[in-house]
Write an enzyme that holds these catalytic residues in place. Structure first.
Site, PDB file in Angstrom:
ATOM      1  N   SER A   1       3.934  -8.365  -1.290  1.00  0.00           N
ATOM      2  CA  SER A   1       5.178  -7.737  -1.785  1.00  0.00           C
ATOM      3  C   SER A   1       4.880  -6.429  -2.491  1.00  0.00           C
ATOM      4  O   SER A   1       5.488  -6.094  -3.501  1.00  0.00           O
ATOM      5  CB  SER A   1       5.899  -8.698  -2.747  1.00  0.00           C
ATOM      6  OG  SER A   1       6.123  -9.923  -2.110  1.00  0.00           O
TER       7      SER A   1
ATOM      8  N   MET B   1       3.966  -2.152  -1.760  1.00  0.00           N
ATOM      9  CA  MET B   1       4.819  -1.019  -1.378  1.00  0.00           C
ATOM     10  C   MET B   1       5.493  -1.248  -0.022  1.00  0.00           C
ATOM     11  O   MET B   1       6.689  -1.021   0.121  1.00  0.00           O
ATOM     12  CB  MET B   1       3.994   0.279  -1.346  1.00  0.00           C
ATOM     13  CG  MET B   1       3.376   0.656  -2.682  1.00  0.00           C
ATOM     14  SD  MET B   1       4.550   0.580  -4.053  1.00  0.00           S
ATOM     15  CE  MET B   1       5.556   2.004  -3.705  1.00  0.00           C
TER      16      MET B   1
ATOM     17  N   HIS C   1      -6.035   1.647  15.678  1.00  0.00           N
ATOM     18  CA  HIS C   1      -5.205   2.373  14.729  1.00  0.00           C
ATOM     19  C   HIS C   1      -5.940   3.609  14.203  1.00  0.00           C
ATOM     20  O   HIS C   1      -7.108   3.548  13.889  1.00  0.00           O
ATOM     21  CB  HIS C   1      -4.856   1.431  13.583  1.00  0.00           C
ATOM     22  CG  HIS C   1      -3.975   2.038  12.559  1.00  0.00           C
ATOM     23  ND1 HIS C   1      -2.934   2.888  12.863  1.00  0.00           N
ATOM     24  CD2 HIS C   1      -3.944   1.908  11.215  1.00  0.00           C
ATOM     25  CE1 HIS C   1      -2.329   3.237  11.756  1.00  0.00           C
ATOM     26  NE2 HIS C   1      -2.923   2.670  10.736  1.00  0.00           N
TER      27      HIS C   1
HETATM   28  O1  TXD Z   1      -0.362   1.084  10.440  1.00  0.00           O
HETATM   29  C1  TXD Z   1      -0.755   0.244   9.666  1.00  0.00           C
HETATM   30  N1  TXD Z   1      -1.106  -0.945  10.107  1.00  0.00           N
HETATM   31  C2  TXD Z   1      -0.839   0.525   8.223  1.00  0.00           C
HETATM   32  C3  TXD Z   1      -1.615  -0.373   7.401  1.00  0.00           C
HETATM   33  C4  TXD Z   1      -0.160   1.619   7.630  1.00  0.00           C
HETATM   34  C5  TXD Z   1      -0.132   1.749   6.272  1.00  0.00           C
HETATM   35  C6  TXD Z   1      -0.780   0.808   5.369  1.00  0.00           C
HETATM   36  N2  TXD Z   1      -1.556  -0.176   6.015  1.00  0.00           N
HETATM   37  C7  TXD Z   1      -2.117  -1.297   5.250  1.00  0.00           C
HETATM   38  O2  TXD Z   1      -1.059  -2.173   4.858  1.00  0.00           O
HETATM   39  C8  TXD Z   1      -2.781  -0.963   3.941  1.00  0.00           C
HETATM   40  O3  TXD Z   1      -4.084  -0.492   4.140  1.00  0.00           O
HETATM   41  C9  TXD Z   1      -2.774  -2.314   3.262  1.00  0.00           C
HETATM   42  O4  TXD Z   1      -3.847  -3.133   3.749  1.00  0.00           O
HETATM   43  C10 TXD Z   1      -1.466  -2.959   3.746  1.00  0.00           C
HETATM   44  C11 TXD Z   1      -0.393  -3.031   2.690  1.00  0.00           C
HETATM   45  O5  TXD Z   1      -0.087  -1.758   2.184  1.00  0.00           O
HETATM   46  P1  TXD Z   1       0.770  -1.604   0.827  1.00  0.00           P
HETATM   47  O6  TXD Z   1       0.909  -0.146   0.575  1.00  0.00           O
HETATM   48  O7  TXD Z   1       1.979  -2.455   0.871  1.00  0.00           O
HETATM   49  O8  TXD Z   1      -0.268  -2.216  -0.215  1.00  0.00           O
HETATM   50  P2  TXD Z   1      -0.012  -2.772  -1.684  1.00  0.00           P
HETATM   51  O9  TXD Z   1       1.150  -2.079  -2.323  1.00  0.00           O
HETATM   52  O10 TXD Z   1      -1.341  -2.758  -2.354  1.00  0.00           O
HETATM   53  O11 TXD Z   1       0.445  -4.297  -1.439  1.00  0.00           O
HETATM   54  C12 TXD Z   1      -0.426  -5.312  -1.086  1.00  0.00           C
HETATM   55  C13 TXD Z   1       0.054  -6.564  -1.774  1.00  0.00           C
HETATM   56  C14 TXD Z   1      -0.043  -6.506  -3.306  1.00  0.00           C
HETATM   57  O12 TXD Z   1       1.223  -6.757  -3.885  1.00  0.00           O
HETATM   58  C15 TXD Z   1      -1.053  -7.610  -3.646  1.00  0.00           C
HETATM   59  O13 TXD Z   1      -0.754  -8.308  -4.867  1.00  0.00           O
HETATM   60  C16 TXD Z   1      -0.905  -8.528  -2.445  1.00  0.00           C
HETATM   61  O14 TXD Z   1      -0.770  -7.656  -1.345  1.00  0.00           O
HETATM   62  N3  TXD Z   1      -2.032  -9.426  -2.233  1.00  0.00           N
HETATM   63  C17 TXD Z   1      -1.865 -10.676  -1.769  1.00  0.00           C
HETATM   64  N4  TXD Z   1      -0.756 -11.347  -1.398  1.00  0.00           N
HETATM   65  C18 TXD Z   1      -0.922 -12.609  -0.975  1.00  0.00           C
HETATM   66  N5  TXD Z   1      -2.130 -13.211  -0.889  1.00  0.00           N
HETATM   67  C19 TXD Z   1      -3.258 -12.572  -1.266  1.00  0.00           C
HETATM   68  N6  TXD Z   1      -4.448 -13.174  -1.191  1.00  0.00           N
HETATM   69  C20 TXD Z   1      -3.154 -11.241  -1.710  1.00  0.00           C
HETATM   70  N7  TXD Z   1      -4.048 -10.319  -2.150  1.00  0.00           N
HETATM   71  C21 TXD Z   1      -3.347  -9.206  -2.464  1.00  0.00           C
END
Ligand code: TXD
Length: 319
Positions: free
Chosen positions: A11, A13, A176
């Site tokens: 949850s 960005m 990607h």
């Molecule tokens: O084209 C694409 N595929 C992408 C990929 C384009 C842009 C971003 N891309 C990737 O998406 C980026 O490198 C990240 O790996 C993901 C998610 O990006 P976001 O900007 O949403 O990252 P955040 O804001 O850091 O959110 C990740 C959330 C954060 O709230 C953590 O608390 C949570 O993941 N998190 C978890 N949730 C559940 N279970 C576990 N274990 C966990 N660990 C972290």
């Protein structure tokens, strides 16, 4: 008829943006999941409080327990950590692989019938691992990257040609970002292929090469500007188009990281190819003929992706 249930695993960005878009598009009820306590609940409540203004009835809830995703029709996975300074690609791979193991177990137990869209980086390797960990059908586990890469490409082309983004189509293959393979001859303005547009003097070969490079570096350009994170509006919009294709059985043709079992001569690998998404998940993988140069680029993209999946197996030999 019951409303669709869409679970967002992660949850942050992108997760928050997805929840908002699902509400605005009235695609269904949303369950935000995260390990961080309060974040999914807070984002869910904030977006729910915008629903009277925007007039949507999606129910939004936040949970820290996988039981909350039970029976989800679609799960979109963004859980993980981004790369921080000093962290190698392998460090990131190792951490997010563990996250995929947890997410996979949650999906297997509570949402085995869901259509799963993985977004977490490094994308092609993570979606491969998530399918293995969850045991869900390969038709129902896909990765989002190509829709974003081609949307970036379309946007830059529309700017170059000064035409509507709606009339620009782009076709990309491969992994990607860095290893993306732009299919210039299949990318068009209202059906006119890019090589013809070069002949017509609309642009030059050099300018096209620059646009391709800017597309490849699209993620890094945003990171460089934001400094505190990576892109989230366009990635969220891209994943929504995939979810919508499934939920509405649209049979859209979209470039997605899909499981290849011999297509393009590749096996046991997830990599970006055009697929048809409908109610059956990935209903068809479209195999096109590649020129020698395209095949070479595709092969090196596949090799890069396979290098990452092999690194996953080294860390988690049970995969
Ligand atoms: O084209 C694409 N595929 C992408 C990929 C384009 C842009 C971003 N891309 C990737 O998406 C980026 O490198 C990240 O790996 C993901 C998610 O990006 P976001 O900007 O949403 O990252 P955040 O804001 O850091 O959110 C990740 C959330 C954060 O709230 C953590 O608390 C949570 O993941 N998190 C978890 N949730 C559940 N279970 C576990 N274990 C966990 N660990 C972290």
């Amino acid at each position: 008829m019951a409303r669709n249930k869409i679970a967002l695993i992660g949850s942050g960005m992108i997760g928050g943006t997805l929840a908002h878009m699902i509400g605005l598009k009235d695609l269904g009820d949303v369950v935000l999941f995260d390990i961080a306590e309060g974040i999914p609940q807070g984002k869910g409540l904030d977006i729910a409080q915008s629903s009277p203004v925007d007039g949507f009835d999606s129910r939004l809830t936040g949970v820290n327990d996988y039981a909350g995703i039970e029976g989800a029709d679609v799960c979109i996975v963004t859980a993980g950590v981004p790369r921080k300074p000093g962290m190698s690609r392998d460090d990131l791979l190792g951490i997010n692989l563990k996250v995929m193991e947890q997410v996979g177990a949650g999906l297997k137990k509570y949402a085995p019938k869901a259509f799963v869209i993985c977004i977490t980086n490094p994308l092609d390797a993570m979606v491969w691992a998530l399918q293995k960990f969850s045991g869900l059908p390969k038709t129902h586990v896909v990765g989002m990257a190509g829709v974003l890469d081609s949307s970036r490409f379309r946007y830059f082309l529309a700017e170059e040609f000064k035409v509507s983004v709606e009339d620009v189509t782009a076709f990309v293959l491969g992994g990607h970002g860095d290893s993306m393979v732009p299919m210039i001859r299949y990318s068009t303005v209202a059906g006119i292929p890019l090589p013809d547009l070069v002949k017509m003097g609309w642009t030059s070969k050099d300018k096209l090469d620059q646009i391709v490079q800017r597309t490849r570096d699209g993620g890094a350009e945003i990171v460089g500007l934001l400094k505190t994170g990576s892109a989230y509006y366009a990635p969220a919009a891209s994943a929504i188009s995939m979810a919508e294709a499934y939920l509405k059985d649209k049979k859209r043709v979209l470039p997605c990281a899909a499981h290849l079992s011999g297509q393009y001569g590749v096996k046991n690998t997830y990599v970006g190819v055009p697929v048809v998404i409908g109610a059956g998940g990935v209903e068809r993988i479209i195999e096109i003929d590649l020129s020698k140069a395209e095949q070479k680029m595709f092969d090196s993209s596949v090799a890069a992706v396979q290098g990452l999946t092999e690194a996953c197996v080294k860390i988690a030999p049970h995969l």
